[in-house]
Write a protein that holds these residues in place. Structure first.
Motif, short mmCIF file in Angstrom:
data_model
loop_
_atom_site.label_atom_id
_atom_site.label_comp_id
_atom_site.label_asym_id
_atom_site.label_seq_id
_atom_site.Cartn_x
_atom_site.Cartn_y
_atom_site.Cartn_z
N GLU A 1 -6.60 -9.96 -13.39
CA GLU A 1 -5.27 -9.82 -12.80
C GLU A 1 -5.12 -8.57 -11.93
OE1 GLU A 1 -0.60 -10.07 -14.30
OE2 GLU A 1 -2.23 -9.87 -15.76
N GLU A 2 -5.51 -7.42 -12.45
CA GLU A 2 -5.36 -6.18 -11.69
C GLU A 2 -6.30 -6.16 -10.48
OE1 GLU A 2 -5.58 -1.32 -12.39
OE2 GLU A 2 -6.38 -2.70 -13.90
N VAL A 3 -7.49 -6.71 -10.65
CA VAL A 3 -8.44 -6.81 -9.54
C VAL A 3 -7.85 -7.64 -8.41
CG1 VAL A 3 -10.69 -7.70 -8.86
CG2 VAL A 3 -10.46 -6.45 -11.01
N ARG A 4 -7.21 -8.74 -8.75
CA ARG A 4 -6.57 -9.59 -7.75
C ARG A 4 -5.45 -8.83 -7.03
NH1 ARG A 4 -4.45 -15.13 -9.50
NH2 ARG A 4 -4.79 -15.54 -7.29
N LEU A 5 -4.69 -8.05 -7.77
CA LEU A 5 -3.58 -7.29 -7.20
C LEU A 5 -4.09 -6.33 -6.14
CD1 LEU A 5 -0.59 -6.32 -7.27
CD2 LEU A 5 -1.28 -4.72 -9.06
N VAL A 6 -5.17 -5.60 -6.46
CA VAL A 6 -5.71 -4.62 -5.52
C VAL A 6 -6.37 -5.31 -4.33
CG1 VAL A 6 -7.41 -2.78 -5.25
CG2 VAL A 6 -5.98 -2.86 -7.31
N ALA A 7 -7.15 -6.35 -4.59
CA ALA A 7 -7.83 -7.06 -3.50
C ALA A 7 -6.83 -7.65 -2.52
CB ALA A 7 -8.73 -8.15 -4.07
N ASN A 8 -5.71 -8.13 -3.03
CA ASN A 8 -4.68 -8.68 -2.15
C ASN A 8 -4.07 -7.58 -1.28
OD1 ASN A 8 -2.68 -10.91 -1.38
ND2 ASN A 8 -1.31 -9.31 -2.14
N GLN A 9 -3.84 -6.40 -1.85
CA GLN A 9 -3.31 -5.30 -1.05
C GLN A 9 -4.27 -4.91 0.07
OE1 GLN A 9 -1.41 -1.89 -3.02
NE2 GLN A 9 -1.46 -3.01 -4.94
N ILE A 10 -5.57 -4.88 -0.24
CA ILE A 10 -6.57 -4.56 0.78
C ILE A 10 -6.55 -5.63 1.88
CG2 ILE A 10 -9.04 -4.36 1.23
CD1 ILE A 10 -9.29 -3.06 -1.54
N GLY A 11 -6.47 -6.89 1.48
CA GLY A 11 -6.40 -7.96 2.45
C GLY A 11 -5.20 -7.84 3.36
N GLU A 12 -4.05 -7.53 2.80
CA GLU A 12 -2.84 -7.39 3.61
C GLU A 12 -2.97 -6.25 4.60
OE1 GLU A 12 0.15 -6.91 0.61
OE2 GLU A 12 0.53 -9.08 0.43
N LEU A 13 -3.57 -5.13 4.18
CA LEU A 13 -3.76 -4.01 5.08
C LEU A 13 -4.73 -4.35 6.20
CD1 LEU A 13 -3.97 -1.06 2.52
CD2 LEU A 13 -2.14 -1.46 4.17
N MET A 14 -5.82 -5.03 5.86
CA MET A 14 -6.82 -5.35 6.86
C MET A 14 -6.33 -6.41 7.84
SD MET A 14 -9.11 -3.20 6.36
CE MET A 14 -10.16 -3.82 7.67
N ALA A 15 -5.46 -7.29 7.40
CA ALA A 15 -4.90 -8.29 8.30
C ALA A 15 -4.04 -7.62 9.38
CB ALA A 15 -4.07 -9.31 7.52
N ILE A 16 -3.48 -6.45 9.06
CA ILE A 16 -2.71 -5.68 10.04
C ILE A 16 -3.65 -4.84 10.91
CG2 ILE A 16 -1.01 -3.83 10.32
CD1 ILE A 16 0.27 -4.80 7.69
N GLU A 17 -4.65 -4.23 10.26
CA GLU A 17 -5.59 -3.36 10.97
C GLU A 17 -6.45 -4.13 11.96
OE1 GLU A 17 -6.65 0.07 10.65
OE2 GLU A 17 -4.68 0.41 9.74
#
Length: 261
Positions: A222-238
């Motif tokens: 669960e926590e791994v998914r939370l962090v991976a999703n945040q990274i994905g959201e940032l990279m989709a902007i970057e």
């Protein structure tokens, strides 16, 4: 009383192109038109494109006699790289993240991804614990009895950390750093794996894509998914041109038809 925390991701480092040197190179190889026709700049995407075009000398038609037609639009060019899984050129673009208030449960799993990454973690051999910050997922927060009992356990462990520091007289004058380190290393054995910590994580875009795909999967922790999703959201902007092939399922998984680029 333990401090409630939430895992948070921040980008603290990203690619930077020396465009003066790049333009000198482009002029030397007869590709100065590539730079002059650009209308916007994104260093991460541009370094990937530069690496890709260098491989085939595909800056313009006929620079390579075998190439009679090139894609001039950068987003289209990068989309073609993703579609054809030419992932090696993505390895030139690296990002550095601060993963704050992630648990040691998280880090034990996250450090399994080693190819194309650099990892530095807060060391509890050196950093003496005072409080024990802890993340309770939303479903756990809604269980009042669970939260109360969890806080009781964490409070007792915090008090034991304070007692040990006093018992070992770690703040007394003349105590060497070597002794403090040895006692602190012992004290961390009484900290829970759910203790919040900090990780500095650097990875290239090819690796980031792989990690997002595997670690947002509905079967991931669960926590791994939370962090991976945040990274994905940032990279989709970057770097949107390198992440716009993803579709996020109702369950939160990042999926793409171009896996393992």
């Amino acid at each position: 009383m333990p401090t409630p925390v939430t895992p948070t991701v921040r980008i603290i480092g990203r690619p930077h192109l020396d465009r003066d040197e790049l333009n000198r190179y482009l002029t030397e190889v007869g590709a100065q038109g590539w730079a002059s026709q650009r209308t916007h700049f994104n260093d991460a995407q541009d370094v990937v494109e530069v690496a890709g075009r260098t491989c085939y000398r595909s800056w313009a038609p006929r620079l390579n006699p075998n190439v009679t037609r090139v894609r001039n639009d950068s987003d289209e060019y990068l989309g073609n790289i993703v579609a054809h899984r030419h992932g090696s050129v993505m390895e030139h673009a690296q990002y550095t993240f601060i993963l704050q208030d992630v648990s040691r449960v998280f880090t034990h799993e996250w450090v399994r991804h080693r190819q194309g990454v650099a990892i530095s973690q807060e060391s509890l051999r050196y950093v003496r614990l005072v409080d024990l910050p802890f993340w309770f997922p939303e479903w756990a927060q809604n269980d009042a009895e669970l939260v109360r009992r969890g806080h009781d356990v964490l409070t007792a462990l915090e008090e034991f950390q304070e007692w040990m520091a006093d018992h070992f007289q770690l703040d007394a004058p003349g105590v060497s750093f070597h002794e403090k380190k040895a006692k602190t290393s012992f004290m961390r054995r009484f900290a829970p794996e759910g203790l919040a910590t900090v990780l500095v994580w650097s990875a290239n875009i090819r690796t980031i894509r792989h990690v997002i795909e595997t670690r947002t999967d509905e079967g991931a922790e669960e926590e791994v998914r939370l962090v991976a999703n945040q990274i994905g959201e940032l990279m989709a902007i970057e770097t949107p041109a390198l992440f716009d092939d993803y579709v996020i399922t109702d369950g939160g998984a990042w999926t793409t038809q171009h896996r393992k680029v």
